[in-house]
Design an enzyme around this catalytic site. Structure first.
Site, mmCIF file in Angstrom:
data_model
loop_
_atom_site.group_PDB
_atom_site.id
_atom_site.type_symbol
_atom_site.label_atom_id
_atom_site.label_comp_id
_atom_site.label_asym_id
_atom_site.label_seq_id
_atom_site.Cartn_x
_atom_site.Cartn_y
_atom_site.Cartn_z
ATOM 1 N N GLU A 201 30.166 10.096 1.281
ATOM 2 C CA GLU A 201 29.976 9.315 2.529
ATOM 3 C C GLU A 201 30.647 8.104 2.762
ATOM 4 O OE1 GLU A 201 25.799 8.256 2.814
ATOM 5 O OE2 GLU A 201 25.170 10.578 3.540
ATOM 6 N N ARG B 233 25.423 -2.757 5.627
ATOM 7 C CA ARG B 233 24.942 -1.722 4.485
ATOM 8 C C ARG B 233 25.780 -0.897 4.362
ATOM 9 N NH1 ARG B 233 21.370 3.214 5.141
ATOM 10 N NH2 ARG B 233 22.427 3.348 6.924
ATOM 11 N N ARG C 139 31.888 3.380 11.378
ATOM 12 C CA ARG C 139 30.729 3.466 12.030
ATOM 13 C C ARG C 139 30.569 1.894 13.068
ATOM 14 N NH1 ARG C 139 24.879 4.041 8.829
ATOM 15 N NH2 ARG C 139 25.367 6.457 8.584
ATOM 16 N N HIS D 210 19.924 1.079 13.765
ATOM 17 C CA HIS D 210 19.691 1.846 12.780
ATOM 18 C C HIS D 210 18.932 1.433 11.275
ATOM 19 C CE1 HIS D 210 20.099 5.650 10.794
ATOM 20 N NE2 HIS D 210 20.991 5.340 9.784
ATOM 21 N N HIS E 55 23.954 2.854 14.525
ATOM 22 C CA HIS E 55 24.563 4.071 14.407
ATOM 23 C C HIS E 55 25.164 4.536 15.675
ATOM 24 C CE1 HIS E 55 25.015 8.427 13.659
ATOM 25 N NE2 HIS E 55 24.836 8.365 12.241
HETATM 26 C C1 LIG Z 1 17.175 8.752 10.806
HETATM 27 C C2 LIG Z 1 17.517 7.701 9.411
HETATM 28 C C3 LIG Z 1 18.217 8.579 8.574
HETATM 29 C C4 LIG Z 1 18.440 7.696 7.452
HETATM 30 N N1 LIG Z 1 19.339 8.176 6.430
HETATM 31 C C5 LIG Z 1 19.264 7.493 5.474
HETATM 32 C C6 LIG Z 1 19.989 8.086 3.971
HETATM 33 O O1 LIG Z 1 20.603 9.287 4.147
HETATM 34 N N2 LIG Z 1 20.093 7.278 3.120
HETATM 35 C C7 LIG Z 1 19.495 6.048 2.953
HETATM 36 O O2 LIG Z 1 19.698 5.441 1.816
HETATM 37 N N3 LIG Z 1 18.912 5.539 3.882
HETATM 38 C C8 LIG Z 1 18.858 6.100 4.990
HETATM 39 N N4 LIG Z 1 18.137 5.702 6.069
HETATM 40 C C9 LIG Z 1 17.492 4.454 6.033
HETATM 41 C C10 LIG Z 1 16.334 4.610 4.879
HETATM 42 O O3 LIG Z 1 15.597 5.728 5.334
HETATM 43 C C11 LIG Z 1 15.160 3.414 4.939
HETATM 44 O O4 LIG Z 1 15.931 2.334 4.848
HETATM 45 C C12 LIG Z 1 14.032 3.601 4.158
HETATM 46 O O5 LIG Z 1 13.595 4.580 4.247
HETATM 47 C C13 LIG Z 1 13.079 2.488 4.096
HETATM 48 O O6 LIG Z 1 11.931 2.674 3.277
HETATM 49 P P1 LIG Z 1 10.819 1.798 3.309
HETATM 50 O O7 LIG Z 1 9.902 2.296 2.231
HETATM 51 O O8 LIG Z 1 11.234 0.229 3.006
HETATM 52 O O9 LIG Z 1 10.031 1.803 4.890
HETATM 53 P P2 LIG Z 1 9.519 2.916 5.654
HETATM 54 O O10 LIG Z 1 9.769 4.286 5.068
HETATM 55 O O11 LIG Z 1 10.124 2.712 6.895
HETATM 56 O O12 LIG Z 1 8.024 2.995 5.338
HETATM 57 C C14 LIG Z 1 7.257 1.729 5.990
HETATM 58 C C15 LIG Z 1 5.929 2.022 5.839
HETATM 59 O O13 LIG Z 1 5.274 0.542 6.239
HETATM 60 C C16 LIG Z 1 3.996 1.102 6.831
HETATM 61 N N5 LIG Z 1 3.702 -0.166 7.754
HETATM 62 C C17 LIG Z 1 4.628 -1.005 8.560
HETATM 63 N N6 LIG Z 1 3.984 -1.970 9.164
HETATM 64 C C18 LIG Z 1 2.821 -1.806 8.666
HETATM 65 C C19 LIG Z 1 1.711 -2.486 8.912
HETATM 66 N N7 LIG Z 1 1.495 -3.890 9.774
HETATM 67 N N8 LIG Z 1 0.416 -2.129 8.305
HETATM 68 C C20 LIG Z 1 0.267 -1.282 7.700
HETATM 69 N N9 LIG Z 1 1.566 -0.306 7.314
HETATM 70 C C21 LIG Z 1 2.582 -0.752 7.849
HETATM 71 C C22 LIG Z 1 4.481 2.307 7.870
HETATM 72 O O14 LIG Z 1 3.365 2.881 8.242
HETATM 73 C C23 LIG Z 1 5.153 3.129 6.625
HETATM 74 O O15 LIG Z 1 4.309 3.540 6.002
HETATM 75 C C24 LIG Z 1 17.806 6.491 7.231
HETATM 76 C C25 LIG Z 1 16.855 5.977 8.144
HETATM 77 C C26 LIG Z 1 16.735 6.445 9.483
HETATM 78 C C27 LIG Z 1 15.920 6.224 10.371
#
Ligand SMILES: Cc1cc2nc3c(=O)[nH]c(=O)nc-3n(C[C@H](O)[C@H](O)[C@H](O)COP(=O)(O)OP(=O)(O)OC[C@H]3O[C@@H](n4cnc5c(N)ncnc54)[C@H](O)[C@@H]3O)c2cc1C
Length: 538
Positions: free
Chosen positions: A122, A386, A290, A351, A244
Site C-alpha cells: 500500500e 498515519r 492521499r 477517515h 480519504h
Molecule cells: C472504512 C475504513 C477502512 C479502514 N481500513 C483500514 C485498514 O485497511 N487497515 C488499518 O490498519 N486500518 C484501517 N482503518 C482504520 C481502523 O479500522 C481503525 O483505526 C480501527 O479499527 C480502530 O479500532 P478500535 O478498536 O480502536 O475502535 P473501533 O473498532 O472503532 O471500536 C470502537 C468501539 O468503542 C465503542 N464505543 C465508543 N464509544 C463508546 C461509549 N461511549 N460507550 C461504550 N462503547 C463505546 C464502540 O461501540 C465500538 O465497539 C479503516 C477504517 C475505516 C473506517
C-alpha cells in the site's frame, strides 16, 4: 432502577483494540466489554486493506520503521514506531493463532516470497507487508476475535451500553487520582448504571464523525477522548485528521469508501463539467498521495461551489471493472450508478484521527488505572500522517501491552468500594430533541468548512467562536435533561471539536495532514501539540 456492577477490568469498546486486550488477559479475571451499539458497530468491522507487519524474509523492521517515519512528517515518536514494528510479527502470529482466515499466498516458497500468507503493498510502504483477508480484513478479524471472546465465560459482552463519564477519585472528592470505573447508560432500561473496576480501558475508536463527511461508522464520536479529557488526561496532536479522498457522495449512501485501487487501475478524477483536474495539482495526477488528492478535490469543490467531483473508470472494459471491483460495482449499482458506464460522485471524507489520549508504551494514561488503546489513543506512532494499515497493528500491539501491564499491577490494586449512583434527581425528559439534531448538524458542517482539509487562521477563529456557543448550549441541556445516546455523543463531539480547533490554532506551520494557507511552510523543528486539561494542571 439503575444497577451497580463490579469487574476486574472494564473495557469500553468492542473493536480490534478492546477485544484483543480482553483476550490477552487471563481467564480468572472478570472482564466487561461494552459497546454503545451492537458489538460490530466500530470501525474495525469496516477495515478493508489489512494490517501492516514485518513478515516476509525480504522485509526488515528498519524498513517498516523508516517508511512510518517518512509518512509521519517528522512528528512520529521513533521509540513508539520501533516498539510497534518490533512487536508486529508476534501480533500477527497471535491473530493467526486465534483463527483469523488471512488470504494465503499461492506462490509462497515458489519465488522470493517466504511467507505462507499473501502480502500486499500500500501507499508509503516500500515492501509487501500488508496481511489481509481478501478485501474485508476488518470483518474477518472482528468476527474471529468476537467468536473467541464468546467462548470465554469470564468475558461479558454488553451491547447498547454507552459510557457517559469516567468515575475518578478526584470526581468523587476523594484523595488520589485513580480511575474507579464509569457511569454507563443502558439503552434498554434508559438508566445510568455504575460500573466499578480495578482497571478501566478506553478502546472507543476515533472521532471522524466530527466532520460532515466521514468514512467511519456512526459511533466514531471521540467519546473516549472527551471522557479522558474530562477525567484529567492530556491529549495530543488532535489537529491531524486524515481524509480519504474518495467517499461515495449520495444522499442514501452513508460512509461508503471508494477504494484507492480504482485510481491505481486508471480511474480519473473529473469536475462536474467532465474536465480532468489532478494534473494541475501534482505531476503524479490521480496517483499522488492521499492528502494531496484530498486537498485538490477540496480546493476545486470550494472554488466551484460544487457538492462533489467525479471518479470515472468507465473508459475501462466492463468485465475488467466488475472483475477487479465487485464490491464497489455492486454497491454503486444499488444507488443507481453503473460504474461501467457512469462516473461515481465522490467527496473526501474524514477517515482517521491521528491524535488522541496521551499514553505510554503500555497504553497507560495520566490517570492511574485508566488505559487508552487503539484509535482513541496517542502513542506517537502516526506522527502528522498515519501510514496505511499501521492503525490496526497499533490496536493489537497496545492491546497486548496494556493487558501485560494490568496483569503486572493486579495484586496491588483492590476493587473500588461501593461507588455513588448516578444522580438523575435534578433532570427531566427532554421535550426538545430537535436542538440536539440541529446542533449536531451545525457542528459537523462548520468543522467541515472551517477545520477541514485546508485551514486558515480566520476559519479556525470562526469555528472556535461557534464551538464555544455550542458547548454552552449543550452543557445547559446536559444539566437539565436525562442523558440519551445522542446527547452523550453530541457533548463529546463538541468537546473533541473544541480540542481539535485549539490544537490547529496552536500549530503555526503546515505539516502532514495539517495544512493552513496562513502558514504554508513547515517549521524546521517538529513539536507535538499537547493540551493539558484544567483538572490535570491544578
Ligand atoms: C472504512 C475504513 C477502512 C479502514 N481500513 C483500514 C485498514 O485497511 N487497515 C488499518 O490498519 N486500518 C484501517 N482503518 C482504520 C481502523 O479500522 C481503525 O483505526 C480501527 O479499527 C480502530 O479500532 P478500535 O478498536 O480502536 O475502535 P473501533 O473498532 O472503532 O471500536 C470502537 C468501539 O468503542 C465503542 N464505543 C465508543 N464509544 C463508546 C461509549 N461511549 N460507550 C461504550 N462503547 C463505546 C464502540 O461501540 C465500538 O465497539 C479503516 C477504517 C475505516 C473506517
Amino acid at each position: 432502577m439503575s444497577q451497580q456492577f463490579q469487574h476486574d477490568v472494564l473495557v469500553i469498546g468492542s473493536g480490534a483494540a478492546g477485544l484483543s486486550l480482553a483476550l490477552n488477559l487471563p481467564a480468572h479475571l472478570r472482564i466487561a466489554v461494552l459497546s454503545k451499539g451492537d458489538l460490530a458497530n466500530g470501525s474495525t468491522f469496516w477495515a478493508q486493506g489489512g494490517v501492516a507487519a514485518v513478515l516476509d524474509d525480504t522485509d526488515t523492521v528498519q524498513s517498516h520503521v523508516e517508511d512510518t517515519l517518512n509518512a509521519g512528517g517528522g512528528l512520529c515518536h521513533e521509540d513508539a514506531v520501533r516498539y510497534t514494528v518490533e512487536h508486529s510479527r508476534e501480533a500477527i502470529q497471535w491473530l493467526i493463532d486465534q483463527g483469523v482466515p488471512f488470504t494465503r499466498d499461492e506462490h509462497a516458497g515458489v519465488d522470493e516470497r517466504s511467507f505462507e500468507f499473501h502480502l500486499t503493498r500500500e501507499g508509503g510502504h516500500s515492501h509487501r507487508r500488508i496481511i489481509h483477508a481478501a478485501d474485508a480484513t476488518g470483518a474477518a478479524i472482528f468476527t474471529t476475535l468476537l467468536e473467541q471472546a464468546r467462548q470465554r465465560p469470564n468475558i461479558e459482552l454488553l451491547e447498547q451500553r454507552v459510557a457517559v463519564d469516567l468515575i475518578t477519585q478526584r470526581r468523587l472528592g476523594q484523595a488520589g487520582e485513580r480511575c474507579l470505573g464509569a457511569y454507563v447508560l443502558n439503552r434498554a432500561s434508559g438508566e445510568v448504571d455504575t460500573f466499578g473496576a480495578r482497571f478501566t480501558v478506553l478502546a472507543t475508536g476515533g472521532a471522524a464523525k466530527v466532520y460532515l463527511y466521514t468514512s467511519n461508522p456512526d459511533g466514531a464520536c471521540g467519546d473516549g477522548i472527551a471522557m479522558a479529557w474530562r477525567a484529567g488526561c492530556r491529549v495530543a496532536n488532535l489537529e491531524f485528521n486524515q481524509f480519504h479522498p474518495t467517499c461515495l457522495y449520495h444522499p442514501q449512501a452513508k460512509s461508503f469508501l471508494i477504494t484507492e485501487a480504482l485510481r491505481g487501475e486508471g480511474a480519473l478524477l473529473k469536475l462536474p463539467n467532465g474536465e480532468r483536474f489532478m494534473p494541475r495539482f501534482d505531476p503524479r495526477a490521480e496517483l499522488a498521495p492521499r492528502d494531496i488528492v484530498a486537498r485538490a478535490i477540496d480546493h476545486e469543490m470550494k472554488r466551484l461551489g460544487a457538492d462533489c467531483v467525479y471518479l470515472d473508470i468507465s473508459h475501462k472494459p466492463a468485465e475488467f471493472i466488475k472483475g477487479h471491483f465487485p464490491t464497489v460495482y455492486e454497491r454503486c449499482l444499488t444507488f443507481g450508478i453503473d460504474i461501467t458506464t457512469q462516473p461515481i460522485p465522490v467527496v473526501p471524507a474524514a477517515h482517521y484521527t491521528c491524535g488522541g489520549v496521551m499514553v505510554d508504551d503500555h497504553g497507560l494514561t495520566d490517570v492511574p488505572g485508566l488505559y487508552a488503546i487503539g484509535e482513541t489513543s496517542f502513542t506517537g506512532l502516526h506522527g502528522a500522517n498515519r501510514m496505511a494499515s499501521n492503525s490496526l497493528l497499533e490496536c493489537f500491539v497496545y492491546g497486548r501491552s496494556a493487558a501485560t501491564d494490568i496483569l503486572a499491577k493486579l495484586s496491588s490494586v483492590d476493587m473500588p468500594e461501593a461507588l455513588p449512583c448516578w444522580d438523575a434527581s435534578q433532570v427531566t425528559d427532554s421535550d426538545e430533541d430537535v436542538i440536539i439534531a440541529h446542533n449536531w448538524d451545525e457542528l459537523r458542517r462548520f468543522m467541515w468548512d472551517y477545520v477541514g482539509i485546508v485551514r486558515t487562521s480566520k476559519r479556525l477563529q470562526r469555528a472556535e467562536h461557534r464551538v464555544r456557543l455550542l458547548l454552552d448550549e449543550i452543557d445547559e441541556f446536559y444539566s437539565n435533561y436525562k442523558v440519551s445516546r445522542d446527547l452523550i455523543e453530541l457533548r463529546n463531539l463538541a468537546q473533541v471539536a473544541e480540542l481539535m480547533i485549539r490544537s490547529a490554532m496552536q500549530r503555526k506551520e503546515s505539516r502532514g495532514l495539517h495544512y493552513t494557507l496562513d502558514y504554508p511552510d513547515m517549521l524546521p523543528v517538529a513539536h507535538d501539540t499537547i493540551l493539558q486539561p484544567p483538572t490535570y494542571a491544578d
